[in-house]
Design a protein around this motif. Sequence first.
Motif, short mmCIF file in Angstrom:
data_model
loop_
_atom_site.label_atom_id
_atom_site.label_comp_id
_atom_site.label_asym_id
_atom_site.label_seq_id
_atom_site.Cartn_x
_atom_site.Cartn_y
_atom_site.Cartn_z
N ASP A 90 4.60 22.94 34.27
CA ASP A 90 3.11 23.14 33.62
C ASP A 90 3.02 21.71 32.34
N LEU A 91 4.23 21.79 31.88
CA LEU A 91 4.51 20.86 30.52
C LEU A 91 5.51 19.69 30.94
N TYR A 92 6.17 19.61 32.34
CA TYR A 92 6.26 18.66 32.67
C TYR A 92 5.49 17.73 33.02
N ASP A 93 4.24 18.18 34.16
CA ASP A 93 2.92 16.93 34.23
C ASP A 93 2.01 17.65 33.99
N ARG A 94 1.86 18.44 32.60
CA ARG A 94 0.62 18.54 32.09
C ARG A 94 1.03 18.72 30.37
N PRO A 95 1.86 17.38 29.49
CA PRO A 95 2.18 17.71 27.93
C PRO A 95 1.14 17.98 27.32
N ASP A 96 0.68 18.68 26.46
CA ASP A 96 0.06 18.94 25.16
C ASP A 96 -0.48 17.59 24.93
N ASN A 97 1.10 16.67 24.15
CA ASN A 97 0.91 15.76 23.96
C ASN A 97 1.93 14.67 23.88
N VAL A 98 2.73 13.60 23.05
CA VAL A 98 3.64 12.67 23.48
C VAL A 98 5.11 13.06 23.15
N PHE A 99 4.46 13.31 22.09
CA PHE A 99 6.06 14.39 22.15
C PHE A 99 6.75 15.63 23.36
N VAL A 100 5.68 16.04 23.43
CA VAL A 100 5.93 17.00 24.68
C VAL A 100 6.18 15.96 26.01
N ALA A 101 5.83 15.65 26.42
CA ALA A 101 6.37 14.27 27.81
C ALA A 101 7.14 14.09 27.56
N SER A 102 7.19 12.60 25.92
CA SER A 102 8.25 12.19 26.35
C SER A 102 10.12 13.52 25.92
N PHE A 103 9.76 14.61 25.43
CA PHE A 103 11.21 15.75 25.03
C PHE A 103 11.73 16.31 26.49
N LEU A 104 10.09 16.55 27.22
CA LEU A 104 10.85 16.79 28.57
C LEU A 104 11.58 15.67 29.72
N GLY A 105 11.28 14.89 29.23
CA GLY A 105 11.67 13.86 30.44
C GLY A 105 11.83 12.59 29.66
N SER A 106 11.90 11.30 30.67
CA SER A 106 11.99 9.75 29.83
C SER A 106 10.52 9.62 30.34
N ILE A 107 10.22 8.60 29.61
CA ILE A 107 8.97 8.04 29.73
C ILE A 107 9.30 6.47 29.79
N SER A 108 8.28 6.03 30.29
CA SER A 108 7.44 4.73 29.82
C SER A 108 6.45 4.06 29.48
N ARG A 109 5.99 2.92 28.83
CA ARG A 109 4.67 2.48 28.79
C ARG A 109 4.25 1.33 29.98
N LEU A 110 3.38 1.77 30.74
CA LEU A 110 3.11 1.10 31.61
C LEU A 110 1.47 0.81 31.87
N ASN A 111 0.72 -1.04 31.27
CA ASN A 111 -0.79 -0.73 31.22
C ASN A 111 -1.24 -0.47 30.43
N GLY A 112 -0.53 0.23 29.07
CA GLY A 112 -0.93 1.33 27.95
C GLY A 112 -1.36 2.59 28.43
N GLU A 113 -0.26 3.31 29.35
CA GLU A 113 -0.38 4.18 29.07
C GLU A 113 1.09 5.08 29.14
N LEU A 114 1.78 6.25 29.65
CA LEU A 114 2.63 6.54 29.71
C LEU A 114 3.03 7.40 30.28
N VAL A 115 4.33 7.45 31.47
CA VAL A 115 4.49 7.13 32.79
C VAL A 115 5.84 8.19 32.91
N ARG A 116 6.28 8.39 33.89
CA ARG A 116 7.56 9.02 33.85
C ARG A 116 8.35 7.49 34.71
N PRO A 117 10.09 7.57 34.20
CA PRO A 117 10.33 6.76 34.86
C PRO A 117 10.28 6.41 36.64
N HIS A 118 10.44 7.57 37.02
CA HIS A 118 10.11 8.27 38.66
C HIS A 118 9.06 7.59 39.73
N ASP A 119 8.06 7.51 37.93
CA ASP A 119 6.94 7.86 39.09
C ASP A 119 6.21 6.49 39.07
#
Length: 331
Positions: free
Chosen positions: A219-248
């Motif tokens: 739940d935390l990995y797929d539905r983080p409450d905010n950017v901090f949780v998203a970034s701390f639970l794994g790598s993130i990139s910004r693509l077309n203005g959206e935060l996404v996981r590099p493996h996605d």
Amino acid sequence: MSISVIGANKRYGDFAALDDVSIDIPEGSLTSLLGPSGSGKSTLLRAIAGLDRLDSGTVRINGVDVSGASPQQRDIGFVFQHYAAFKHLTVRDNIAFGLKIRKRPKHEIKAKVDELLDIVGLTVFQKRYPAQLSGGQRQRMALARALAVDPQVLLLDEPFGALDAKVREDLRKWLRQLHDEVHVTTVLVTHDQQEALDVSDRIAVLNKGRIEQVGKPDDLYDRPDNVFVASFLGSISRLNGELVRPHDIRLGRSAEMVYPPAETALDTGVIKARVKRVVNLGFETRVELVSAASGEEFVAQITRGDQNALRLVAGEDIFARATKVPQLSAD
């Protein structure tokens, strides 16, 4: 035994180590306290153990207020990053130590130590001294010693932090198996998101003395409450203005290669990007890219099989699309 922390506050001068922290830890669960250095995770663990007194707030174990109780009265097993073994005692005597000072019968001590030696896989090493063990073996001995007195709660403060990566990985698997056998309520402090995702039933992410989010790892990995949780639970990139996981992020040599046949390149937000760097990391490949439209840098992770097919090299232009975007509920 369940644990509840209600309105916990702890300050060191002007620094708020805990800022109105509340959390419920279910009976029999393995809960990780995850966060960067200074986030308050170790302070929270020590407050549960009674090693640090809160400025205000309540700690309950199985519904009983233990806020004013000593560590000994809380019936808690504690394992630190450093093993704190008795160097002059054998493995067997280290594990038996807590039982001996409680003056348990000799036959009871023998049976309990034999059982724990078998569980942690140290039976053949029981006559050795700590200096004769590997780091992983010493940590297993420390866990057995903590479990020997049948604690209500087991608290682990970065128990694998001093070990190398391979030993840590092996001990994570072992800890999960051990927990499934003994079912003692366990709280693990770690700054390693992979460790937390690997072993935990639940994760509490802390930041600057506050809890950002608590929930199941998926739940935390797929539905983080905010950017901090998203970034701390794994790598993130910004693509077309959206935060996404590099493996996605899907890569291809044409726009048509990166979207399903039923969709269009426009619908799926395909962008053109230049490859900046390609790094092979064992079973996967990290591709560092720059958006042609915005100049923004981002990272994609693809399988070695995909890299073998694409044969990406620095300096060439390719196409990229996010296949999944985490659903942030707040910024």
